[in-house]
Design an enzyme around this catalytic site. Sequence first.
Site, PDB file in Angstrom:
ATOM      1  N   GLY A  45      -5.678 -10.529   2.512  1.00  0.00           N
ATOM      2  CA  GLY A  45      -6.809 -10.762   3.084  1.00  0.00           C
ATOM      3  C   GLY A  45      -7.367 -10.037   3.998  1.00  0.00           C
ATOM      4  CD  GLN A  50      -7.397  -8.508   9.735  1.00  0.00           C
ATOM      5  OE1 GLN A  50      -7.797  -8.969   9.020  1.00  0.00           O
ATOM      6  NE2 GLN A  50      -5.427  -7.885   9.389  1.00  0.00           N
ATOM      7  CB  CYS A  93      -1.372 -10.319   9.388  1.00  0.00           C
ATOM      8  SG  CYS A  93      -3.566  -9.811  10.218  1.00  0.00           S
ATOM      9  CG  LEU A  94      -2.944  -6.017   5.555  1.00  0.00           C
ATOM     10  CD1 LEU A  94      -5.050  -5.532   4.384  1.00  0.00           C
ATOM     11  CD2 LEU A  94      -2.157  -5.097   4.887  1.00  0.00           C
ATOM     12  CG  HIS A 135      -4.142 -15.459   8.098  1.00  0.00           C
ATOM     13  ND1 HIS A 135      -3.068 -14.959   8.605  1.00  0.00           N
ATOM     14  CD2 HIS A 135      -4.378 -13.400   8.535  1.00  0.00           C
ATOM     15  CE1 HIS A 135      -2.589 -13.656   9.390  1.00  0.00           C
ATOM     16  NE2 HIS A 135      -4.115 -13.306   8.447  1.00  0.00           N
ATOM     17  CD  GLU A 136      -7.572 -12.406   6.401  1.00  0.00           C
ATOM     18  OE1 GLU A 136      -7.756 -12.542   6.926  1.00  0.00           O
ATOM     19  OE2 GLU A 136      -6.719 -12.336   6.086  1.00  0.00           O
ATOM     20  CG  HIS A 139      -8.452 -11.994  11.456  1.00  0.00           C
ATOM     21  ND1 HIS A 139      -7.203 -10.739  12.275  1.00  0.00           N
ATOM     22  CD2 HIS A 139      -7.065 -11.951  10.782  1.00  0.00           C
ATOM     23  CE1 HIS A 139      -6.005 -10.641  11.991  1.00  0.00           C
ATOM     24  NE2 HIS A 139      -5.946 -11.465  10.305  1.00  0.00           N
TER      25      HIS A 139
HETATM   26  C1  QAP Z   1      -3.116 -12.972   5.771  1.00  0.00           C
HETATM   27  O1  QAP Z   1      -1.747 -10.995   5.522  1.00  0.00           O
HETATM   28  C2  QAP Z   1      -2.072 -13.669   5.661  1.00  0.00           C
HETATM   29  O2  QAP Z   1       3.515  -6.935   7.248  1.00  0.00           O
HETATM   30  C3  QAP Z   1      -3.014 -11.970   4.469  1.00  0.00           C
HETATM   31  O3  QAP Z   1       4.018  -4.690   6.225  1.00  0.00           O
HETATM   32  C4  QAP Z   1      -0.945 -14.157   4.593  1.00  0.00           C
HETATM   33  O4  QAP Z   1      -2.087  -9.694   3.472  1.00  0.00           O
HETATM   34  C5  QAP Z   1      -3.157 -15.308   3.972  1.00  0.00           C
HETATM   35  C6  QAP Z   1       1.268  -6.912   4.729  1.00  0.00           C
HETATM   36  C7  QAP Z   1       0.218 -15.298   5.293  1.00  0.00           C
HETATM   37  C8  QAP Z   1      -1.718 -15.736   4.143  1.00  0.00           C
HETATM   38  C9  QAP Z   1      -0.434 -16.757   4.019  1.00  0.00           C
HETATM   39  C10 QAP Z   1       1.739  -7.736   5.779  1.00  0.00           C
HETATM   40  C11 QAP Z   1       1.548  -6.208   4.059  1.00  0.00           C
HETATM   41  C12 QAP Z   1      -0.139  -7.591   4.330  1.00  0.00           C
HETATM   42  C13 QAP Z   1       2.743  -6.550   6.251  1.00  0.00           C
HETATM   43  C14 QAP Z   1      -1.768 -10.161   3.982  1.00  0.00           C
HETATM   44  C15 QAP Z   1       3.296  -5.244   5.447  1.00  0.00           C
HETATM   45  C16 QAP Z   1       2.079  -5.171   4.742  1.00  0.00           C
HETATM   46  C17 QAP Z   1      -0.086  -9.227   4.551  1.00  0.00           C
HETATM   47 CO    CO Z   2      -4.496 -10.707   9.601  1.00  0.00          CO
END
Ligand code: QAP
Ligand code: CO
Length: 167
Positions: A45, A50, A93-94, A135-136, A139
């Site tokens: 996401g 972001q 989270c990215l 989550h999104e 943001h």
């Molecule tokens: C949000 O999260 C989310 O730490 C999106 O090293 C989270 O894309 C939605 C990511 C949980 C639903 C459930 C995080 C990639 C990506 C890191 C992400 C990393 C590399 C997170």
């Molecule tokens: Co995020």
Amino acid sequence: MILEILKYPDPRLEKISEDVKVFDKALHRFLDSMAETMYSADGIGLAAPQVNKLQRMFVIDIGSQDENHNRIYEFINPVLSKGQGKVVYEEGCLSVPGIAEEVTRKETITVEYKDRDGKNQKMEAVDLLAVAIQHENDHLDGVLFVDRLSPLKRRFVKRKLSKVVTL
Ligand code: QAP
Ligand code: CO
């Protein structure tokens, strides 16, 4: 085009985004760039703030964890309602790389939003997709998942992040 992802604690991640008003080719190109940026960073996401655009939109692809795998969802000017139940997911989270912590969210939600053509849409989401939407959507209001942790855990996350930077 791959866009630069802002990283916590960048103050720009705490701003409130504004509604998208124009649904044109430039918006479509931007949404495509958001998806490309999310995939290249291995995310599921990504919200516009972001990548330093303070407009209310995000993209989600929860991939193989969903029966509609590799379906890219685009939500513009989303409004969440009718949350039900509770679910705990380990979130990342990215914008907060390397950190994963359990967050409690609503298990099911209804979201009204516009698609890339400005048409009204409505969706009921459960489990991981519902969590990702919440989550999104956070943001867009300048809220990160670390803001939803207990003060103790948030302190732990901040310490861990400051160590990563010093390494
Ligand atoms: C949000 O999260 C989310 O730490 C999106 O090293 C989270 O894309 C939605 C990511 C949980 C639903 C459930 C995080 C990639 C990506 C890191 C992400 C990393 C590399 C997170
Ligand atoms: Co995020």
